[in-house]
Design an enzyme around this catalytic site. Structure first.
Site, PDB file in Angstrom:
ATOM      1  N   GLN A 104      46.517  52.946  33.045  1.00  0.00           N
ATOM      2  CA  GLN A 104      47.536  51.911  33.286  1.00  0.00           C
ATOM      3  C   GLN A 104      48.773  52.114  32.415  1.00  0.00           C
ATOM      4  O   GLN A 104      49.888  51.857  32.845  1.00  0.00           O
ATOM      5  CB  GLN A 104      46.963  50.518  32.988  1.00  0.00           C
ATOM      6  CG  GLN A 104      46.192  49.907  34.129  1.00  0.00           C
ATOM      7  CD  GLN A 104      45.713  48.487  33.794  1.00  0.00           C
ATOM      8  OE1 GLN A 104      46.323  47.764  33.021  1.00  0.00           O
ATOM      9  NE2 GLN A 104      44.611  48.098  34.392  1.00  0.00           N
ATOM     10  N   PRO A 131      38.987  47.375  34.608  1.00  0.00           N
ATOM     11  CA  PRO A 131      38.587  47.822  35.952  1.00  0.00           C
ATOM     12  C   PRO A 131      37.589  48.977  35.842  1.00  0.00           C
ATOM     13  O   PRO A 131      37.694  49.782  34.911  1.00  0.00           O
ATOM     14  CB  PRO A 131      39.901  48.326  36.570  1.00  0.00           C
ATOM     15  CG  PRO A 131      40.994  47.882  35.668  1.00  0.00           C
ATOM     16  CD  PRO A 131      40.397  47.654  34.317  1.00  0.00           C
ATOM     17  N   ASP A 297      47.981  41.848  38.326  1.00  0.00           N
ATOM     18  CA  ASP A 297      48.745  42.198  37.120  1.00  0.00           C
ATOM     19  C   ASP A 297      49.054  43.689  37.044  1.00  0.00           C
ATOM     20  O   ASP A 297      50.033  44.085  36.425  1.00  0.00           O
ATOM     21  CB  ASP A 297      48.012  41.736  35.859  1.00  0.00           C
ATOM     22  CG  ASP A 297      46.780  42.565  35.549  1.00  0.00           C
ATOM     23  OD1 ASP A 297      45.786  42.450  36.283  1.00  0.00           O
ATOM     24  OD2 ASP A 297      46.805  43.326  34.564  1.00  0.00           O
ATOM     25  N   GLN A 298      48.207  44.509  37.700  1.00  0.00           N
ATOM     26  CA  GLN A 298      48.418  45.961  37.641  1.00  0.00           C
ATOM     27  C   GLN A 298      49.641  46.402  38.453  1.00  0.00           C
ATOM     28  O   GLN A 298      50.168  47.489  38.246  1.00  0.00           O
ATOM     29  CB  GLN A 298      47.174  46.706  38.142  1.00  0.00           C
ATOM     30  CG  GLN A 298      45.933  46.467  37.292  1.00  0.00           C
ATOM     31  CD  GLN A 298      44.744  47.272  37.784  1.00  0.00           C
ATOM     32  OE1 GLN A 298      44.783  48.495  37.864  1.00  0.00           O
ATOM     33  NE2 GLN A 298      43.671  46.586  38.142  1.00  0.00           N
ATOM     34  N   HIS A 320      46.923  37.102  32.976  1.00  0.00           N
ATOM     35  CA  HIS A 320      47.309  38.510  32.804  1.00  0.00           C
ATOM     36  C   HIS A 320      48.606  38.804  33.560  1.00  0.00           C
ATOM     37  O   HIS A 320      49.483  39.501  33.065  1.00  0.00           O
ATOM     38  CB  HIS A 320      46.213  39.441  33.361  1.00  0.00           C
ATOM     39  CG  HIS A 320      45.279  39.949  32.311  1.00  0.00           C
ATOM     40  ND1 HIS A 320      43.961  39.608  32.269  1.00  0.00           N
ATOM     41  CD2 HIS A 320      45.483  40.782  31.268  1.00  0.00           C
ATOM     42  CE1 HIS A 320      43.373  40.217  31.242  1.00  0.00           C
ATOM     43  NE2 HIS A 320      44.289  40.932  30.617  1.00  0.00           N
TER      44      HIS A 320
END
Length: 365
Positions: A104, A131, A297-298, A320
């Site tokens: 990420q 994750p 949020d990613q 998040h």
């Protein structure tokens, strides 16, 4: 600001490693020197953990920057970025720290490098509080590639809590700019599939139990779809240590992917692991969003960097996600709005996250 150093409070909002990941990646991309104070201030073990330190060191190496305060337990760091270069880089948490979280922080940076990159991530592939690598490959990858880039993710070895020992190699080429995304139409669920796994000393029966319990749980809500959950025992040469878990993905008519996943641990009944994953999936399907709660949020940093307006329909916006938006807006010229969706169906609880991206251009290309 200290001179031109951007000041980040690492203890506000979600207050965890995510603040570090978003702010150091953006610092690296925008060439903004950064100071982060009160890192993970509210956590039971405040300051940098091996996971966060490896991520910081990786970003430092990616852009030949300098990092001060980079040691375990440190609650303040200063980071001065240089120019992002491609090539081969290794990040090793030396623990079960998540390779997915390392990915990420690195991925937005290498998209704007001067040449292609090969990133070797070592640590936990299927770890708590992050994750699972299966989620990264099955859900995150196909969706994030809608921003108009591709990457290759090769799982060399899986690693579990507490030893880690997993290794994943990611290869990607830089892009000129990112395209905005529109993920607002959920569509209807057309397929449900997944993977229940055991590794190391655990019998395959546990994977079968997780899978059957998950299928029974989903069947109560969704009766008319075949649910295809593979049960696998990871080959010994492709896994380090002992672990188990499950991921279940629902695919929709509009190409949305939503998931639920769970990990086994000693003393946790395998039926319970399967049911937990199924319940998370069902909850993600119930709210009516086009992305699940883990993906929200990613996507924020990519929306902020893209050129143009991105729109994502989500369930209730997680802390998040709110945190990622806060720091993306603080560091870039991107503007986000979150509005409650007017739904015909009162059982749905969805929001539109809209972003006018900053339109980052790769000046190396």
């Amino acid at each position: 600001m200290d001179g031109d150093r951007v000041e980040i409070d690492g203890g506000i909002m979600e207050g965890g490693g995510q603040i570090l990941r978003v702010s150091t990646a953006l610092s690296c991309l925008l060439g903004l020197p950064l100071r982060v104070r009160r890192i993970r201030a509210g956590r039971s073990q405040p300051g940098l953990r091996p996971q966060h330190l490896s991520g910081l060191e990786l970003v430092r190496d990616l852009c030949e920057g300098s990092l001060e305060g980079g040691e375990i337990g440190s609650t303040e760091i200063t980071f001065t970025p240089g120019k992002i270069k491609g090539g081969t880089h290794i990040a090793d948490t030396k623990t079960a720290g998540s390779v997915c979280l390392l990915m990420q922080v690195a991925m937005p940076c290498v998209l704007f490098a001067a040449s292609p990159s090969e990133l070797h991530f070592k640590g936990g592939t299927n770890a708590e509080m992050a994750p699972q690598i299966d989620y990264t490959v099955m859900v995150f990858k196909p969706i994030v590639e809608k921003f108009n880039f591709t990457f290759n993710c090769d799982i060399k070895k899986r690693g579990y809590y507490p030893q880690g020992g997993g290794e994943v190699i990611v290869q990607m080429s830089p892009v000129k700019e990112l395209s905005p995304i529109d993920l607002t139409e959920r569509g209807t669920v057309t397929k449900i599939y997944g993977r229940a796994f055991v590794a190391g000393a655990l019998p395959i029966k546990l994977a079968k139990d997780m899978s059957s319990a998950a299928v029974r749980c989903i069947r109560k809500e969704i009766r008319d779809l075949y649910i295809n959950i593979q049960t696998v025992r990871e080959p010994d040469d492709q896994a380090f240590g002992t672990g188990s878990g499950i991921i279940i993905v629902a695919e929709t008519s509009t190409g949305c992917l939503l998931a639920g996943s769970s990990l086994g641990r000693r003393g946790k009944n395998s039926d319970k692991v399967g049911i937990e994953a199924a319940e998370i999936l069902l909850k993600n399907l119930k709210h009516g969003g086009a992305v699940d709660d883990s993906l929200q949020d990613q996507l924020i940093i990519f929306m902020a960097l893209a050129k143009g307006v991105s729109r994502v329909r989500s369930g209730p916006v997680t802390l998040h996600t709110q945190t990622a938006i806060h720091f993306a807006e603080q560091l870039t010229k991107a503007k986000f709005t979150v509005t409650k969706s007017e739904e015909e169906d009162p059982s749905k609880d969805t929001y539109i996250i809209e972003c006018q991206g900053m339109g980052m251009i790769n000046s190396n290309l």
